[in-house]
Write a protein that holds these residues in place. Structure first.
Motif, short mmCIF file in Angstrom:
data_model
loop_
_atom_site.label_atom_id
_atom_site.label_comp_id
_atom_site.label_asym_id
_atom_site.label_seq_id
_atom_site.Cartn_x
_atom_site.Cartn_y
_atom_site.Cartn_z
N GLU A 45 56.77 9.24 47.16
CA GLU A 45 56.57 9.86 45.85
C GLU A 45 55.10 10.12 45.55
O GLU A 45 54.77 10.73 44.53
CB GLU A 45 57.20 8.98 44.77
CG GLU A 45 58.72 8.93 44.88
CD GLU A 45 59.36 8.16 43.75
OE1 GLU A 45 59.88 8.81 42.81
OE2 GLU A 45 59.36 6.91 43.80
N ALA A 46 54.20 9.66 46.42
CA ALA A 46 52.77 9.90 46.23
C ALA A 46 52.26 11.03 47.13
O ALA A 46 51.09 11.41 47.05
CB ALA A 46 51.99 8.62 46.51
N ILE A 47 53.12 11.57 47.99
CA ILE A 47 52.70 12.57 48.97
C ILE A 47 52.26 13.87 48.32
O ILE A 47 51.21 14.43 48.65
CB ILE A 47 53.82 12.82 50.00
CG1 ILE A 47 53.97 11.59 50.91
CG2 ILE A 47 53.54 14.07 50.82
CD1 ILE A 47 55.14 11.67 51.87
N VAL A 57 47.36 9.86 55.36
CA VAL A 57 48.43 8.90 55.65
C VAL A 57 48.87 8.31 54.31
O VAL A 57 48.08 7.67 53.61
CB VAL A 57 47.95 7.78 56.59
CG1 VAL A 57 49.10 6.80 56.87
CG2 VAL A 57 47.43 8.37 57.90
N VAL A 58 50.12 8.56 53.96
CA VAL A 58 50.65 8.13 52.66
C VAL A 58 51.93 7.35 52.88
O VAL A 58 52.89 7.87 53.47
CB VAL A 58 50.91 9.34 51.74
CG1 VAL A 58 51.38 8.87 50.36
CG2 VAL A 58 49.66 10.20 51.60
N ASP A 59 51.96 6.11 52.43
CA ASP A 59 53.13 5.26 52.64
C ASP A 59 54.26 5.56 51.66
O ASP A 59 55.44 5.49 52.00
CB ASP A 59 52.74 3.78 52.51
CG ASP A 59 51.71 3.35 53.55
OD1 ASP A 59 51.63 4.02 54.60
OD2 ASP A 59 50.99 2.36 53.31
N ASP A 60 53.91 5.86 50.42
CA ASP A 60 54.89 6.08 49.36
C ASP A 60 55.29 7.55 49.31
O ASP A 60 54.46 8.41 49.03
CB ASP A 60 54.28 5.66 48.02
CG ASP A 60 55.23 5.85 46.83
OD1 ASP A 60 56.35 6.35 47.03
OD2 ASP A 60 54.82 5.50 45.71
N ARG A 120 62.76 15.63 46.05
CA ARG A 120 62.79 15.66 44.59
C ARG A 120 61.39 15.84 44.01
O ARG A 120 61.18 16.61 43.07
CB ARG A 120 63.41 14.37 44.05
CG ARG A 120 63.59 14.36 42.53
CD ARG A 120 64.28 13.10 42.07
NE ARG A 120 63.40 11.93 42.21
CZ ARG A 120 63.76 10.70 41.88
NH1 ARG A 120 65.00 10.46 41.45
NH2 ARG A 120 62.91 9.69 42.02
N SER A 121 60.43 15.14 44.61
CA SER A 121 59.05 15.23 44.15
C SER A 121 58.49 16.64 44.31
O SER A 121 57.78 17.15 43.43
CB SER A 121 58.18 14.22 44.92
OG SER A 121 56.84 14.28 44.53
N ILE A 122 58.81 17.27 45.43
CA ILE A 122 58.36 18.65 45.68
C ILE A 122 58.93 19.58 44.60
O ILE A 122 58.23 20.40 44.02
CB ILE A 122 58.78 19.11 47.09
CG1 ILE A 122 57.96 18.36 48.14
CG2 ILE A 122 58.61 20.63 47.25
CD1 ILE A 122 58.44 18.58 49.57
N ALA A 123 60.23 19.42 44.32
CA ALA A 123 60.89 20.27 43.32
C ALA A 123 60.32 20.03 41.93
O ALA A 123 60.05 20.98 41.18
CB ALA A 123 62.39 20.00 43.34
N LYS A 124 60.15 18.77 41.58
CA LYS A 124 59.65 18.42 40.24
C LYS A 124 58.23 18.93 40.02
O LYS A 124 57.80 19.13 38.88
CB LYS A 124 59.69 16.91 40.04
CG LYS A 124 61.09 16.31 39.94
CD LYS A 124 61.79 16.72 38.66
CE LYS A 124 63.12 15.98 38.48
NZ LYS A 124 63.83 16.46 37.27
#
Length: 203
Positions: free
Chosen positions: A176-178, A171-174, A30-34
């Motif tokens: 939606e932050a990637i 290294v990203v845990d969240d 979703r984040s990639i699309a948004k």
């Protein structure tokens, strides 16, 4: 400055034992699309793969699935594949991986198995050899990649990784932050992202 237009996601074709893995896949898609970016992935419609694609498509995003012919009925269904914006069917795994590399401006590894490890490590290897400087991210959902990151640190400490600046992934845990991390990393890279075609063909 490189323009990030597409993000490749490597991940499991199974959901894994923790429901947060598939949820992370959906959120990343979703984040990639948004963000107006194209998702490049392995074409599977099940497991975390399916969750990433579903997240992107539900958000109105563009999705390219790249899958070898022999895996179509193992990792996907033909009906589900018809929903993808673009489908590329390859003859083998090598062609699949090469096509994914060529179409992608950045790479993310979410939880997965041996295939996921092999794919992201190959991308890191090409980076170590100086053939690309595309951002690489470990989506460390629930600390999934901690053992791998510890192994990389061990290899470096033992003197087997000599170009650490080229292979040190984000290294990203969240989940939606990637995308934001990738955009920042991409804007700081000056070298072309296409790699050296003649060398890549030999790998």
């Amino acid at each position: 400055m490189n323009t990030i237009r597409s993000i490749c996601v490597y991940c499991g074709s199974s959901p894994g034992r923790d429901v947060t893995y598939a949820k992370a896949g959906h959120l990343l898609g979703r984040s990639i699309a948004k963000s107006g970016l194209r998702l490049i992935y392995g074409g599977g419609t099940r497991g975390i793969m399916g969750a990433v694609a579903e997240g992107a498509m539900r958000a109105g995003g563009k999705v390219t699935g790249i899958i070898p012919r022999f895996l179509i009925n193992r990792e996907a269904t033909e009906t589900a594949l018809d929903r993808l914006d673009e489908l590329v069917i390859t003859e083998n795994m090598h062609e699949r991986k090469h096509t994914m590399f060529e179409k992608s401006d950045a790479f993310v590894a979410l939880p997965g198995g041996i295939g996921t490890v092999e794919e992201i490590i190959e991308i890191m290897t090409w980076g170590q050899l100086g053939h690309h400087r595309k951002p690489i991210v470990f989506g460390n959902v629930g600390g999934f990649w901690d053992p791998m990151l510890a192994l990389l640190d061990h290899m470096m400490a033992e003197g087997f990784i000599h170009t650490a600046q080229r292979v040190r992934p984000l290294v990203v845990d969240d989940p939606e932050a990637i995308v934001a991390a990738i955009m920042v990393a991409g804007s700081s890279v000056d070298a072309p992202t296409e790699g050296v075609q003649s060398v890549i063909d030999k790998l």
